[in-house]
Scaffold this active site. Structure first.
Site, mmCIF file in Angstrom:
data_model
loop_
_atom_site.group_PDB
_atom_site.id
_atom_site.type_symbol
_atom_site.label_atom_id
_atom_site.label_comp_id
_atom_site.label_asym_id
_atom_site.label_seq_id
_atom_site.Cartn_x
_atom_site.Cartn_y
_atom_site.Cartn_z
ATOM 1 N N TYR A 40 0.843 -1.201 0.000
ATOM 2 C CA TYR A 40 0.000 0.000 0.000
ATOM 3 C C TYR A 40 0.882 1.257 0.000
ATOM 4 O O TYR A 40 0.730 2.146 -0.851
ATOM 5 C CB TYR A 40 -0.920 -0.040 1.227
ATOM 6 C CG TYR A 40 -1.663 1.242 1.482
ATOM 7 C CD1 TYR A 40 -2.594 1.713 0.570
ATOM 8 C CD2 TYR A 40 -1.424 1.994 2.641
ATOM 9 C CE1 TYR A 40 -3.273 2.906 0.808
ATOM 10 C CE2 TYR A 40 -2.101 3.173 2.884
ATOM 11 C CZ TYR A 40 -3.020 3.627 1.966
ATOM 12 O OH TYR A 40 -3.682 4.801 2.190
ATOM 13 N N ASP B 129 3.141 -4.028 11.305
ATOM 14 C CA ASP B 129 2.791 -2.859 12.127
ATOM 15 C C ASP B 129 4.036 -2.129 12.637
ATOM 16 O O ASP B 129 4.960 -2.766 13.129
ATOM 17 C CB ASP B 129 1.980 -3.305 13.351
ATOM 18 C CG ASP B 129 0.486 -3.159 13.129
ATOM 19 O OD1 ASP B 129 0.087 -2.542 12.129
ATOM 20 O OD2 ASP B 129 -0.281 -3.663 13.971
HETATM 21 N N1 UDP Z 1 -5.328 -2.865 16.117
HETATM 22 C C1 UDP Z 1 -5.660 -3.799 17.082
HETATM 23 N N2 UDP Z 1 -6.815 -4.517 16.925
HETATM 24 C C2 UDP Z 1 -7.632 -4.361 15.855
HETATM 25 C C3 UDP Z 1 -7.294 -3.393 14.882
HETATM 26 C C4 UDP Z 1 -6.126 -2.660 15.038
HETATM 27 O O1 UDP Z 1 -4.936 -3.978 18.060
HETATM 28 O O2 UDP Z 1 -8.652 -5.062 15.766
HETATM 29 C C5 UDP Z 1 -4.092 -2.077 16.285
HETATM 30 C C6 UDP Z 1 -3.085 -2.190 15.146
HETATM 31 O O3 UDP Z 1 -2.279 -3.347 15.315
HETATM 32 C C7 UDP Z 1 -2.301 -0.893 15.319
HETATM 33 C C8 UDP Z 1 -3.381 0.104 15.804
HETATM 34 O O4 UDP Z 1 -4.441 -0.709 16.332
HETATM 35 O O5 UDP Z 1 -1.342 -1.037 16.335
HETATM 36 C C9 UDP Z 1 -3.943 0.978 14.709
HETATM 37 O O6 UDP Z 1 -4.325 0.125 13.639
HETATM 38 P P1 UDP Z 1 -5.255 0.605 12.449
HETATM 39 O O7 UDP Z 1 -5.482 -0.569 11.546
HETATM 40 O O8 UDP Z 1 -6.446 1.289 13.000
HETATM 41 O O9 UDP Z 1 -4.383 1.705 11.711
HETATM 42 P P2 UDP Z 1 -2.914 1.614 11.047
HETATM 43 O O10 UDP Z 1 -2.087 2.582 11.840
HETATM 44 O O11 UDP Z 1 -2.393 0.255 11.157
HETATM 45 O O12 UDP Z 1 -3.142 2.047 9.668
#
Ligand code: UDP
Length: 327
Positions: free
Chosen positions: A140, A281
């Site tokens: 992405y 992540d």
């Molecule tokens: N996250 C989580 N559980 C979920 C979805 C996301 O723990 O069901 C965590 C993810 O691993 C990251 C943070 O929340 O640490 C933000 O994730 P998100 O997908 O919202 O945004 P990103 O920054 O990854 O685009």
């Protein structure tokens, strides 16, 4: 004076549908998406055109018909998921941007506002500045950076490239917010799960951060829309130039902190479940927002974490009432 004509691509998505509602009070806003619009997005059919932007001939016909002054290009493959093929990201992000730029050159439109992402940067454990190194690790991020490079190498077109951090929450009046199927983002999943008494999984608790969970910079959708509105006024009389601008709140919150605030606001007691890390992540993603403040005269107005979560709770109640499920 005639209103500025704006064309939003990707208008059926979360940011696009909110932006339409926000901008149409001030501008003549046209919408294009390959998907139909959501039933709550208050779209007037007159302004909506259904088209896959990979179909350059069809899209060019529409552009010639409406002749927008500025294009806000939000369309693309925005889910961060390494199981999606590179071709999918390249076609929907890079090639579509290439199509738009070549149509703009052909018909004489020279202003574009582009949605890019925090995922273009090389992660670091401090605030990220626009001048920092780009080194995307996801497909992405790579496809967005490739699109950015196309924009900046085009000297005839003036572009504002917004690198969005974690966009979230809902506009209250008229009410509209986030809906993805499947939903992958922390805050909408969490609020939906808490409201249904389901277990909330947090990905990883042994990161090298203050409480072991990842830290992100959350920005309210209102502040995104407001920054884009300001960027329209900024770009409208410009002939050339490229601007890369971070959009976030400038503050970081850990996943655990978000969960604690949400539980308190929802008077909810639940067991969070810590599960294994999600692949790819970064542990810390927070941006510096001075450039947006200096160039656009913008500052976040609604991005306190309490306000973000309260507005998301409000939107989630609406979805529940309409029997729309996100988790
Ligand atoms: N996250 C989580 N559980 C979920 C979805 C996301 O723990 O069901 C965590 C993810 O691993 C990251 C943070 O929340 O640490 C933000 O994730 P998100 O997908 O919202 O945004 P990103 O920054 O990854 O685009």
């Amino acid at each position: 004076m005639p209103k500025i004509k704006i064309l939003i691509t990707g208008s059926s998505g979360y940011i696009g549908s909110c932006l339409n509602i926000y901008l149409k009070k001030s501008f003549e806003v046209y919408l294009v998406d390959k998907e139909p619009y959501q039933k709550w997005s208050k779209v007037s059919k007159k302004y909506f055109y259904r088209c896959d932007l990979k179909n350059k001939i069809k899209f060019k016909k529409f552009i010639l018909k409406i002749k927008p002054d500025i294009i806000i290009h939000l369309a693309g493959q925005s889910t961060v998921d390494e199981s999606i093929s590179w071709k999918n990201y390249n076609d929907n992000n890079y090639l579509v941007t290439k199509n738009i730029l070549s149509i703009m050159n052909e018909v004489g439109i020279n202003k574009i506002i582009f949605s890019s992402t925090a995922a273009v940067y090389k992660p670091k454990d401090k605030k990220i500045y626009e001048k920092d190194v780009t080194a995307p690790s996801s497909k992405y991020g790579k496809s967005k950076l490739k699109s950015e490079n196309l924009l900046t190498s085009n000297k005839k077109i003036c572009s504002i490239i917004f690198r969005f951090f974690n966009v979230c929450s809902a506009l209250k009046k008229p009410l509209i917010g986030e809906y993805h199927k499947p939903e992958t983002h922390l805050i909408p999943i969490m609020i939906s799960k808490f409201s249904k008494n389901k277990v909330m999984e947090i990905f990883g608790n042994d990161y090298n951060t203050k409480d072991g969970t990842c830290i992100r910079d959350y920005i309210h959708i209102f502040d995104i829309c407001n920054a884009i509105k300001k960027s329209i006024y900024f770009i409208k009389n410009k002939k050339c130039g490229n601007y890369k601008i971070n959009l976030g709140s400038g503050k970081g919150y850990s996943n655990k902190e978000i969960a604690n605030i949400a539980m308190k606001l929802m008077r909810h007691k639940t067991n969070l479940q810590y599960v294994k890390k999600r692949k790819g992540d970064s542990q810390f993603l927070v941006c510096d927002i001075k450039k947006a403040k200096n160039i656009l005269g913008w500052k976040p107005k609604k991005s306190t974490i309490k306000n973000i979560i309260l507005n998301e709770i409000y939107w989630n109640k609406y979805l529940l009432k309409k029997n729309v499920s996100r988790v």
